[in-house]
Write a protein that holds these residues in place. Structure first.
Motif, PDB file in Angstrom:
ATOM      1  N   PHE A 163       0.823  -1.220   0.000  1.00  0.00           N
ATOM      2  CA  PHE A 163       0.000   0.000   0.000  1.00  0.00           C
ATOM      3  C   PHE A 163       0.857   1.270   0.000  1.00  0.00           C
ATOM      4  O   PHE A 163       0.321   2.371  -0.086  1.00  0.00           O
ATOM      5  N   SER A 164       2.175   1.085   0.098  1.00  0.00           N
ATOM      6  CA  SER A 164       3.036   2.264   0.295  1.00  0.00           C
ATOM      7  C   SER A 164       3.036   3.215  -0.891  1.00  0.00           C
ATOM      8  O   SER A 164       3.181   4.413  -0.713  1.00  0.00           O
ATOM      9  N   LYS A 165       2.892   2.687  -2.107  1.00  0.00           N
ATOM     10  CA  LYS A 165       2.955   3.553  -3.273  1.00  0.00           C
ATOM     11  C   LYS A 165       1.562   3.954  -3.757  1.00  0.00           C
ATOM     12  O   LYS A 165       1.438   4.769  -4.664  1.00  0.00           O
ATOM     13  N   ILE A 166       0.521   3.382  -3.163  1.00  0.00           N
ATOM     14  CA  ILE A 166      -0.822   3.680  -3.675  1.00  0.00           C
ATOM     15  C   ILE A 166      -1.746   4.287  -2.621  1.00  0.00           C
ATOM     16  O   ILE A 166      -2.767   4.880  -2.972  1.00  0.00           O
ATOM     17  N   ILE A 167      -1.411   4.157  -1.331  1.00  0.00           N
ATOM     18  CA  ILE A 167      -2.208   4.815  -0.283  1.00  0.00           C
ATOM     19  C   ILE A 167      -1.324   5.775   0.517  1.00  0.00           C
ATOM     20  O   ILE A 167      -1.588   6.970   0.544  1.00  0.00           O
ATOM     21  N   ALA A 168      -0.308   5.264   1.179  1.00  0.00           N
ATOM     22  CA  ALA A 168       0.563   6.150   1.959  1.00  0.00           C
ATOM     23  C   ALA A 168       1.921   5.501   2.152  1.00  0.00           C
ATOM     24  O   ALA A 168       1.997   4.333   2.537  1.00  0.00           O
ATOM     25  N   PRO A 169       2.998   6.270   1.882  1.00  0.00           N
ATOM     26  CA  PRO A 169       4.320   5.717   2.191  1.00  0.00           C
ATOM     27  C   PRO A 169       4.448   5.496   3.691  1.00  0.00           C
ATOM     28  O   PRO A 169       3.840   6.213   4.482  1.00  0.00           O
ATOM     29  N   GLY A 170       5.220   4.493   4.076  1.00  0.00           N
ATOM     30  CA  GLY A 170       5.426   4.231   5.498  1.00  0.00           C
ATOM     31  C   GLY A 170       4.274   3.510   6.162  1.00  0.00           C
ATOM     32  O   GLY A 170       4.273   3.355   7.379  1.00  0.00           O
ATOM     33  N   SER A 171       3.289   3.049   5.387  1.00  0.00           N
ATOM     34  CA  SER A 171       2.190   2.318   6.036  1.00  0.00           C
ATOM     35  C   SER A 171       2.635   0.928   6.453  1.00  0.00           C
ATOM     36  O   SER A 171       1.998   0.298   7.282  1.00  0.00           O
ATOM     37  N   ARG A 172       3.761   0.452   5.926  1.00  0.00           N
ATOM     38  CA  ARG A 172       4.338  -0.853   6.291  1.00  0.00           C
ATOM     39  C   ARG A 172       3.270  -1.933   6.251  1.00  0.00           C
ATOM     40  O   ARG A 172       3.069  -2.672   7.213  1.00  0.00           O
ATOM     41  N   MET A 173       2.620  -2.029   5.113  1.00  0.00           N
ATOM     42  CA  MET A 173       1.563  -3.026   4.995  1.00  0.00           C
ATOM     43  C   MET A 173       1.359  -3.399   3.535  1.00  0.00           C
ATOM     44  O   MET A 173       1.356  -2.548   2.651  1.00  0.00           O
ATOM     45  N   GLY A 174       1.199  -4.688   3.321  1.00  0.00           N
ATOM     46  CA  GLY A 174       0.913  -5.212   2.004  1.00  0.00           C
ATOM     47  C   GLY A 174       0.555  -6.668   2.167  1.00  0.00           C
ATOM     48  O   GLY A 174       0.240  -7.107   3.276  1.00  0.00           O
ATOM     49  N   TRP A 175       0.592  -7.414   1.050  1.00  0.00           N
ATOM     50  CA  TRP A 175       0.295  -8.838   1.186  1.00  0.00           C
ATOM     51  C   TRP A 175       1.053  -9.667   0.160  1.00  0.00           C
ATOM     52  O   TRP A 175       1.429  -9.187  -0.895  1.00  0.00           O
ATOM     53  N   PHE A 176       1.304 -10.904   0.559  1.00  0.00           N
ATOM     54  CA  PHE A 176       1.835 -11.933  -0.343  1.00  0.00           C
ATOM     55  C   PHE A 176       0.660 -12.593  -1.075  1.00  0.00           C
ATOM     56  O   PHE A 176      -0.389 -12.827  -0.463  1.00  0.00           O
ATOM     57  N   THR A 177       0.857 -12.954  -2.338  1.00  0.00           N
ATOM     58  CA  THR A 177      -0.036 -13.890  -3.014  1.00  0.00           C
ATOM     59  C   THR A 177       0.839 -15.038  -3.495  1.00  0.00           C
ATOM     60  O   THR A 177       1.798 -14.819  -4.244  1.00  0.00           O
ATOM     61  N   CYS A 178       0.538 -16.242  -3.029  1.00  0.00           N
ATOM     62  CA  CYS A 178       1.389 -17.380  -3.376  1.00  0.00           C
ATOM     63  C   CYS A 178       0.663 -18.674  -3.053  1.00  0.00           C
ATOM     64  O   CYS A 178      -0.487 -18.650  -2.617  1.00  0.00           O
ATOM     65  N   ASN A 179       1.314 -19.786  -3.291  1.00  0.00           N
ATOM     66  CA  ASN A 179       0.669 -21.062  -2.989  1.00  0.00           C
ATOM     67  C   ASN A 179       0.586 -21.244  -1.464  1.00  0.00           C
ATOM     68  O   ASN A 179       1.357 -20.651  -0.715  1.00  0.00           O
ATOM     69  N   PRO A 180      -0.373 -22.035  -0.988  1.00  0.00           N
ATOM     70  CA  PRO A 180      -0.608 -22.127   0.458  1.00  0.00           C
ATOM     71  C   PRO A 180       0.555 -22.732   1.245  1.00  0.00           C
ATOM     72  O   PRO A 180       0.706 -22.427   2.433  1.00  0.00           O
ATOM     73  N   VAL A 181       1.374 -23.545   0.611  1.00  0.00           N
ATOM     74  CA  VAL A 181       2.538 -24.123   1.317  1.00  0.00           C
ATOM     75  C   VAL A 181       3.549 -23.014   1.619  1.00  0.00           C
ATOM     76  O   VAL A 181       4.040 -22.887   2.745  1.00  0.00           O
ATOM     77  N   PHE A 182       3.829 -22.191   0.611  1.00  0.00           N
ATOM     78  CA  PHE A 182       4.719 -21.053   0.840  1.00  0.00           C
ATOM     79  C   PHE A 182       4.112 -20.103   1.883  1.00  0.00           C
ATOM     80  O   PHE A 182       4.817 -19.590   2.756  1.00  0.00           O
ATOM     81  N   ALA A 183       2.819 -19.843   1.765  1.00  0.00           N
ATOM     82  CA  ALA A 183       2.167 -18.888   2.683  1.00  0.00           C
ATOM     83  C   ALA A 183       2.322 -19.360   4.126  1.00  0.00           C
ATOM     84  O   ALA A 183       2.602 -18.558   5.027  1.00  0.00           O
ATOM     85  N   GLU A 184       2.165 -20.649   4.337  1.00  0.00           N
ATOM     86  CA  GLU A 184       2.288 -21.175   5.705  1.00  0.00           C
ATOM     87  C   GLU A 184       3.706 -20.957   6.224  1.00  0.00           C
ATOM     88  O   GLU A 184       3.908 -20.540   7.367  1.00  0.00           O
ATOM     89  N   ARG A 185       4.699 -21.216   5.388  1.00  0.00           N
ATOM     90  CA  ARG A 185       6.100 -21.037   5.816  1.00  0.00           C
ATOM     91  C   ARG A 185       6.413 -19.554   6.056  1.00  0.00           C
ATOM     92  O   ARG A 185       7.099 -19.208   7.012  1.00  0.00           O
ATOM     93  N   LEU A 186       5.921 -18.691   5.169  1.00  0.00           N
ATOM     94  CA  LEU A 186       6.159 -17.252   5.341  1.00  0.00           C
ATOM     95  C   LEU A 186       5.488 -16.751   6.610  1.00  0.00           C
ATOM     96  O   LEU A 186       6.013 -15.887   7.318  1.00  0.00           O
ATOM     97  N   ASP A 187       4.337 -17.323   6.912  1.00  0.00           N
ATOM     98  CA  ASP A 187       3.617 -16.948   8.131  1.00  0.00           C
ATOM     99  C   ASP A 187       4.411 -17.363   9.371  1.00  0.00           C
ATOM    100  O   ASP A 187       4.468 -16.629  10.362  1.00  0.00           O
ATOM    101  N   ARG A 188       5.015 -18.519   9.323  1.00  0.00           N
ATOM    102  CA  ARG A 188       5.808 -18.990  10.474  1.00  0.00           C
ATOM    103  C   ARG A 188       6.951 -18.022  10.774  1.00  0.00           C
ATOM    104  O   ARG A 188       7.212 -17.707  11.928  1.00  0.00           O
ATOM    105  N   LEU A 189       7.626 -17.555   9.710  1.00  0.00           N
ATOM    106  CA  LEU A 189       8.707 -16.593   9.960  1.00  0.00           C
ATOM    107  C   LEU A 189       8.134 -15.272  10.462  1.00  0.00           C
ATOM    108  O   LEU A 189       8.723 -14.607  11.317  1.00  0.00           O
TER     109      LEU A 189
END
Lengths: 425, 425
Positions: A205-231
């Motif tokens: 959202f930093s380039k389309i709503i507000a810089p420094g919002s420190r927020m966005g999302w991953f789109t990926c397969n659920p196995v990767f998402a689970e591992r990324l969530d663990r970290l």
């Protein structure tokens, strides 16, 4: 559609899913979304999850400095792939992978980091055909693609000279209330071609709503998402609750999808106008001619590079014989960007100055521009490889500042380039 | 006072400096502050910055699960130090370090992770004398102390039985408008004793303003701050701009330091009242007697442990001969917490039940409590070492829920304990 357990509120995840489905239309069914704390944090999490120390990772030959700074302390080795006006070339990717020698180079890379739209720093934009070609190579060599795409909606299209533009602007404003037309006009993102779940798309959202919002999302397969969530659980956990509450309230509740897309369309319009303004201004301050041949590997043949010279009409005012003499030699080369917020230029003024021992041309130009009040990002920051001595690049941001400030900055550029040709710096 | 370059706005850093100086009074002059995205993220950054794979790190024998989950994928080995009612003991720390055998155990630890106030999960609170003793040992063995201290302001003091309490409450409310008295009443933090810059203190807004704000700050020497900032640049960069704007506007601008400290004082009052409520309720639902001897290593001799039994007055109503028979055998042991938001209990009901092969007593109790509607954190989550078979601990949070809900939860605990003694589960 699967979803990871953490990484943000249900509302953020619902919004991200709906938006991803509408705009990016992933090529398989059970993709997941997962909140993250900005694309830099997300890139870190991808590399920490997918790579081991000593691994090589594929990147564009000019790339976002942060990924280089992230990779180095992890013991990762960035391997550059040559670019043209559409960014990374399929031919060079194929070359790098097919000629990879594990005895000499270590394990073949299995991860790619790429900024395919509004490429940072070059402003290159990759179209569907190229993405498909690169995706196919990644299938053959089993490469995971990290698509860092914060500038996706800043797709400005080809620069049209000022004199020819009014008709174009009119046609653009006609489809302002046509969100479907706007979406169709956008270059597709990698997930559209992803039938194997090998793409991790990073939205911010930093380039389309507000810089420094420190927020966005991953789109990926659920196995990767689970591992990324663990970290995520042992680092950022989730984006700030304040960021989530404010942004989701705005885009999902107050605006809704249709108005949000209209906002993105307006944003593209604003960036297009800024891009046009700086390129128009360069044409006003310099004599600009298309490059007859190639002008270095970083400036591709597939899009016409432009070369800037001292403006002929100002020469007669000049009392400086050196400036007169040098008026036909190029100052810098550029390609009008087709997306993003950056203009990438290659300087040719090294011939006019003598560097001190140990000094680089990039530093020399950077310091002389700063002295006059223009801060650009030195090209060396973005370079995966060592530059040759005498090579110098710079990145000019047109995301910020008023039109007056942009004009003032480009006047500094003109003044400093002229000083180089006069031999006084 | 030096300051790092990144990690948040000037306003956040100014506030953090002023607050740190007023409350924690570091023992040396050139300490720095640096914004971070919550204490979990901050702990990750400390460990990633200070440790290499294979290193051992010192932790309390019961510790925050997240630090164990952070350490493991980094290849770090947590080494437990025994605790008493003030948390980590100096004697056991000295033992661990003085008997360290590098041939057998690898490199001696040089980093300690500790939660000295409202220790998670035990609720232990470390006083000045103990901290000084531990700091001195850290000087001798060159240990860096990561002080994770989100519960610092929840210093509830010793539990006073309900019948003796009114006078105490009155005296507390008398100093509500005495911020200096409140500050003086707080156990000091490690930086107060830090004359060598070996403490990294982690402050968080999550427990004092809003959970999920993902914002806090490091207090440490400027060399560490610079390194922590560099890792921040390739991960979180800075706390969310929304979090910074909202929280700093509230605490620094709208309230100011005096009102913020008053807020913290009220917060301590609320948590003290909650702590009192659950301990009072346990006294009402169970017969509670002081432990005559020690009750396991996790429950220290320096604070009296309490043992809960089936309430004698309810026995006559009971038609269950087993309950009658077992009424004099202990159900669980606890120490009324003196800070934080957790009650830590050790269960003794293993004697009444037969576990299935592979089942642990912790699981058995956890599942039976959940079935009746009480969710506690199983003790195994917090254990650095393997528990002995038949040992079971649990953490009850009193931070959340109404008084009615807390009462209801403790009634579930009573019901399930009674079921154990009756042999029906």
């Amino acid at each position: 559609m699967a979803n990871a357990s953490g990484g943000g509120t249900i509302q953020l995840h619902e919004f991200a899913r709906e938006f991803t489905l509408k705009i990016y239309t992933p090529g398989y069914g059970d993709w997941a979304v997962l909140g993250h704390s900005g694309n830099v944090e997300a890139t870190f999490r991808c590399l920490a999850t997918l790579c081991n120390p000593g691994d090589s990772i594929l990147v564009e030959e000019w790339t976002f400095p942060s990924v280089l700074a992230t990779a180095k302390p992890m013991g990762l080795k960035p391997v550059s792939v040559k670019m043209d006006g559409q960014g990374m070339t399929a031919a060079d990717l194929e070359r790098v992978l097919s000629t990879w020698n594990e005895n000499l180079q270590g394990k073949r890379p299995h991860v790619m980091y790429t900024v395919p739209i509004g490429q940072n720093p070059t402003g290159a934009q990759m179209g569907a055909k190229r993405k498909l070609a690169i995706y196919d190579i990644c299938v053959r060599y089993d490469i995971i693609i990290i698509e860092d795409d914060p500038y996706y909606f800043l797709q400005e299209g080809a620069y049209v000279p000022k004199a020819l533009r009014p008709a174009k602007i009119q046609s653009q404003s006609e489809d302002v209330d046509d969100p479907e037309g706007f979406i169709k006009s956008l270059a597709p993102s990698y997930p559209k071609f992803d039938y194997q779940g090998r793409v991790i798309r990073l939205d911010s959202f930093s380039k389309i709503i507000a810089p420094g919002s420190r927020m966005g999302w991953f789109t990926c397969n659920p196995v990767f998402a689970e591992r990324l969530d663990r970290l995520g659980e042992t680092t950022t956990q989730a984006p700030s609750g304040f960021s989530q509450a404010i942004i989701i309230q705005l885009v999902a509740k107050q605006w809704g999808m249709k108005k949000f897309i209209r906002w993105l369309q307006d944003l593209r319009g604003e960036y297009t106008s800024r891009r046009d303004f700086i390129i128009d201004t360069i044409h006003e301050l310099f004599d600009v001619l298309p490059s007859s041949g190639t002008s270095g590997e970083s400036f591709p043949e597939s899009l016409p590079s432009m070369i800037a010279y001292i403006k002929e009409s100002t020469i007669s005012e000049s009392k400086d014989s050196k400036v007169v003499m040098n008026r036909k030699t190029p100052l810098f080369t550029f390609i009008p960007p087709t997306s993003g917020m950056f203009l990438w230029i290659k300087f040719h003024v090294g011939q006019y100055t003598i560097l001190k021992p140990g000094e680089t041309l990039t530093e020399h130009i950077f310091i002389n521009l700063v002295k006059e009040g223009l801060l650009i990002a030195p090209g060396t920051l973005f370079s995966v490889n060592e530059l040759e001595s005498g090579e110098a690049f710079g990145r000019i941001a047109f995301s910020n500042g008023s039109r007056e400030q942009l004009l003032e900055g480009l006047k500094v550029l003109e003044r400093v380039m002229r000083k180089y040709t006069s031999g006084i710096i």
